[in-house]
Enzyme design. Sequence first.
Site, PDB file in Angstrom:
ATOM      1  N   LYS A  72       0.926  -1.342   0.008  1.00 23.96           N
ATOM      2  CA  LYS A  72       0.040   0.008  -0.026  1.00 23.96           C
ATOM      3  C   LYS A  72       0.841   1.382   0.045  1.00 23.96           C
ATOM      4  O   LYS A  72       0.692   2.129  -0.821  1.00 23.96           O
ATOM      5  CB  LYS A  72      -0.983  -0.076   1.230  1.00 23.96           C
ATOM      6  CG  LYS A  72      -1.896   1.013   1.260  1.00 23.96           C
ATOM      7  CD  LYS A  72      -2.982   0.865   2.155  1.00 23.96           C
ATOM      8  CE  LYS A  72      -2.544   0.762   3.686  1.00 23.96           C
ATOM      9  NZ  LYS A  72      -1.937  -0.473   4.456  1.00 23.96           N
ATOM     10  N   THR A  74       4.185   1.512  -0.702  1.00 22.94           N
ATOM     11  CA  THR A  74       4.820   1.450  -1.984  1.00 22.94           C
ATOM     12  C   THR A  74       3.784   2.089  -3.210  1.00 22.94           C
ATOM     13  O   THR A  74       4.351   2.907  -3.894  1.00 22.94           O
ATOM     14  CB  THR A  74       5.091  -0.016  -2.436  1.00 22.94           C
ATOM     15  OG1 THR A  74       6.029  -0.522  -1.219  1.00 22.94           O
ATOM     16  CG2 THR A  74       6.122   0.045  -3.547  1.00 22.94           C
ATOM     17  N   ARG A  95       2.266   8.495   6.926  1.00 23.58           N
ATOM     18  CA  ARG A  95       2.486   8.400   8.377  1.00 23.58           C
ATOM     19  C   ARG A  95       3.987   8.178   8.518  1.00 23.58           C
ATOM     20  O   ARG A  95       4.647   7.853   7.506  1.00 23.58           O
ATOM     21  CB  ARG A  95       1.745   7.352   8.867  1.00 23.58           C
ATOM     22  CG  ARG A  95       0.430   7.645   9.090  1.00 23.58           C
ATOM     23  CD  ARG A  95      -0.356   6.291   9.568  1.00 23.58           C
ATOM     24  NE  ARG A  95      -0.352   5.235   8.604  1.00 23.58           N
ATOM     25  CZ  ARG A  95      -0.390   4.018   9.034  1.00 23.58           C
ATOM     26  NH1 ARG A  95      -0.669   3.396  10.231  1.00 23.58           N
ATOM     27  NH2 ARG A  95      -0.239   2.760   8.197  1.00 23.58           N
ATOM     28  N   LYS A 106       7.284  -6.539  11.129  1.00 27.89           N
ATOM     29  CA  LYS A 106       6.455  -5.787  10.185  1.00 27.89           C
ATOM     30  C   LYS A 106       7.440  -5.251   9.366  1.00 27.89           C
ATOM     31  O   LYS A 106       7.282  -4.904   8.022  1.00 27.89           O
ATOM     32  CB  LYS A 106       5.252  -5.041  10.569  1.00 27.89           C
ATOM     33  CG  LYS A 106       4.604  -4.377   9.648  1.00 27.89           C
ATOM     34  CD  LYS A 106       3.340  -3.626  10.208  1.00 27.89           C
ATOM     35  CE  LYS A 106       2.419  -2.993   9.106  1.00 27.89           C
ATOM     36  NZ  LYS A 106       3.054  -1.880   8.457  1.00 27.89           N
ATOM     37  N   ALA A 274      -3.608   1.668  12.946  1.00 27.33           N
ATOM     38  CA  ALA A 274      -4.817   1.661  12.298  1.00 27.33           C
ATOM     39  C   ALA A 274      -5.821   0.496  12.881  1.00 27.33           C
ATOM     40  O   ALA A 274      -6.999   0.643  12.785  1.00 27.33           O
ATOM     41  CB  ALA A 274      -4.726   1.446  10.584  1.00 27.33           C
ATOM     42  N   PHE A 302      -3.564  -0.342   7.313  1.00 30.05           N
ATOM     43  CA  PHE A 302      -4.303  -1.821   7.099  1.00 30.05           C
ATOM     44  C   PHE A 302      -5.179  -1.859   6.018  1.00 30.05           C
ATOM     45  O   PHE A 302      -5.260  -1.267   5.067  1.00 30.05           O
ATOM     46  CB  PHE A 302      -4.654  -2.270   8.293  1.00 30.05           C
ATOM     47  CG  PHE A 302      -3.779  -2.664   9.534  1.00 30.05           C
ATOM     48  CD1 PHE A 302      -2.881  -3.283   9.271  1.00 30.05           C
ATOM     49  CD2 PHE A 302      -3.823  -1.952  10.629  1.00 30.05           C
ATOM     50  CE1 PHE A 302      -1.686  -3.507  10.188  1.00 30.05           C
ATOM     51  CE2 PHE A 302      -2.745  -2.302  11.656  1.00 30.05           C
ATOM     52  CZ  PHE A 302      -1.726  -3.077  11.270  1.00 30.05           C
ATOM     53  N   PHE A 383       3.230  -9.334  -9.658  1.00 35.76           N
ATOM     54  CA  PHE A 383       4.559 -10.160  -9.327  1.00 35.76           C
ATOM     55  C   PHE A 383       4.842 -10.972 -10.649  1.00 35.76           C
ATOM     56  O   PHE A 383       4.190 -11.322 -11.473  1.00 35.76           O
ATOM     57  CB  PHE A 383       4.280 -10.977  -8.169  1.00 35.76           C
ATOM     58  CG  PHE A 383       4.200 -10.445  -6.696  1.00 35.76           C
ATOM     59  CD1 PHE A 383       5.681 -10.580  -5.859  1.00 35.76           C
ATOM     60  CD2 PHE A 383       3.196  -9.417  -6.376  1.00 35.76           C
ATOM     61  CE1 PHE A 383       5.276 -10.023  -4.846  1.00 35.76           C
ATOM     62  CE2 PHE A 383       3.068  -8.741  -5.199  1.00 35.76           C
ATOM     63  CZ  PHE A 383       4.335  -9.058  -4.327  1.00 35.76           C
ATOM     64  N   TRP A 411       7.086  -1.279  -7.352  1.00 33.97           N
ATOM     65  CA  TRP A 411       8.174  -1.624  -6.636  1.00 33.97           C
ATOM     66  C   TRP A 411       9.480  -1.952  -7.699  1.00 33.97           C
ATOM     67  O   TRP A 411      10.711  -1.562  -7.164  1.00 33.97           O
ATOM     68  CB  TRP A 411       7.956  -3.309  -6.042  1.00 33.97           C
ATOM     69  CG  TRP A 411       8.966  -3.918  -5.185  1.00 33.97           C
ATOM     70  CD1 TRP A 411       9.026  -3.485  -3.914  1.00 33.97           C
ATOM     71  CD2 TRP A 411       9.902  -4.631  -5.562  1.00 33.97           C
ATOM     72  NE1 TRP A 411      10.082  -4.116  -3.373  1.00 33.97           N
ATOM     73  CE2 TRP A 411      10.642  -4.636  -4.375  1.00 33.97           C
ATOM     74  CE3 TRP A 411      10.471  -5.014  -6.584  1.00 33.97           C
ATOM     75  CZ2 TRP A 411      11.946  -5.497  -4.333  1.00 33.97           C
ATOM     76  CZ3 TRP A 411      11.616  -6.038  -6.707  1.00 33.97           C
ATOM     77  CH2 TRP A 411      12.308  -6.141  -5.444  1.00 33.97           C
TER      78      TRP A 411
END
Length: 558
Positions: A72, A74, A95, A106, A274, A302, A383, A411
């Site tokens: 998200k 990224t 954030r 994480k 969140a 999230f 991907f 990415w």
Amino acid sequence: MAYLSDIEIAQACKMKHITEIAKTASVDDKYLEPYGKYKAKIDLSLLKETEKKDGKLVLVTAITPTPAGEGKTTTTIGLADGLRRIGKNVTVALREPSLGPVFGVKGGAAGGGYAQVVPMEDINLHFTGDFHAIGAANNLLAAMLDNHIQQGNTLGIDPRKITWKRCVDMNDRQLRFVVDGLGGKVNGTPREDGFDITVASEIMAVLCLADSLADLKTRLARIIVGYTYDDKPVTAGDLKAAGAMAALLKDALKPNLVQTLEGTPAFVHGGPFANIAHGCNSVIATKMALKMGDYTITEAGFGADLGAEKFLDIKCRMAGLVPSAVVVVATVRALKMHGGMAKTELGNENIEALEAGIPNLLRHVSNMKNVYRLPTVVAVNRFPTDTDKEIAFIIEKCRALGVNTVLSTVWAEGGKGAEELAKEVVRLCEEEKGDFTFAYESELSLEEKIEALVKKVYGGKDVSIMPAAKAQLQKLTEMGFGNLPICVAKTQYSFSDNPALLGAPVDFTVTVKNVKISAGAGFVVVLTGDIMTMPGLPKVPAAERIDVDEDGKISGLF
């Protein structure tokens, strides 16, 4: 093929001086407070003195998280760079990362691959000290509270009814429950206590929802820290703590300006969790970013049932913000996990698993489009193992909802991999007019608001409110808090309050175990399931891999 790590990509970036980034964002030097060469704070007077109109606000959210990842942040950064590549004046609003997840499991929150904000090491670690200031203000209030009791307790505070906890920005399960004040009369009053992680502190939520220093002080004074022996609330204002707390937070309230790898201005400020708090960056940073760009891309933590819901029902309601479009991020891999596929098998084509998992995406998309009535696009992070057949399946299912699907390769390619997504976002903003609607109205009772979210957003059947929580709801209503929005604390891994229910479960009941007031933030926290406000470190924490050499170069940070 060997891929560079996120930190290696970030360290290879030739960053522009922060004064150049400020010029790109139309921020005059007189508002700039540099923290070295590549970071700065922006003086709050800019918001009062600028005559620029607000740009378009675009929210990036995602499907329900899985261990396969969604990307998200990224996507948010890559989309901003993509918009800049097609000639748009754009800013990004994010954030700040918490140290707890950085050293835990994480990881950081500065994007990934070729879609990052830099300097990533600084942003993921101490940055400009905002979180330290929030922790200090939180713990000052705790110290003044216990000192008041020690020095005679003229307010009549019942030590058994203290609701305010200390905090530290680290995953430290040992501090969840403590007994302090031991060692005799001179060392305080013995009582049960505990720590929250700093990002779960109400002061974090207060800082992120305040729209000025004066508003910050007002909100701080409203914070309820406990109750008296005759059950009356005691506030930070009663303890005369708000002024000193605001003094600690005066610089932390100013938004931070950094840059993406491609030189797009990024306002990175605040960081509430969140699944506990509202999960959005600060109102001030968002409003500043809107003034400085024709498009502002922001994200909420999230899945859309948590971060986006709170962004829309809490932040937008309080700050008067209206998004022009929403991007829902998904991956084929994550959807196959929602369909019951093992993580080790995700590289194999499996339309059956995808078909079982895609209802998760479709419910999030439907919520954005039909509950909140906002123009929506799905961004699929592609991907190498994703097959054309799998991608075509997602496109077809989303088209049935009247929503386009765009492939994203940010990415690997940065802004270039988001150009098509950027074009669709511009089309949504310019051609499709939303009719932004909240999931519930302020006039509803607290119970009705909970029921509205469970049925309209989560897709559940019913709400079970435990007797203690029911009594708390009644008490908060009697205290005058019934008109506030609700902030539901629940697992991020499911629409329900049971993390094992993947996909898009139906016919479930959400159990409300506890309710508490965040009077300073201005919302009622509704606790479901087993939500902890102090995480723990995993068996092998990320901290074991992080190091720094003689030249101060950090390694192992993702």
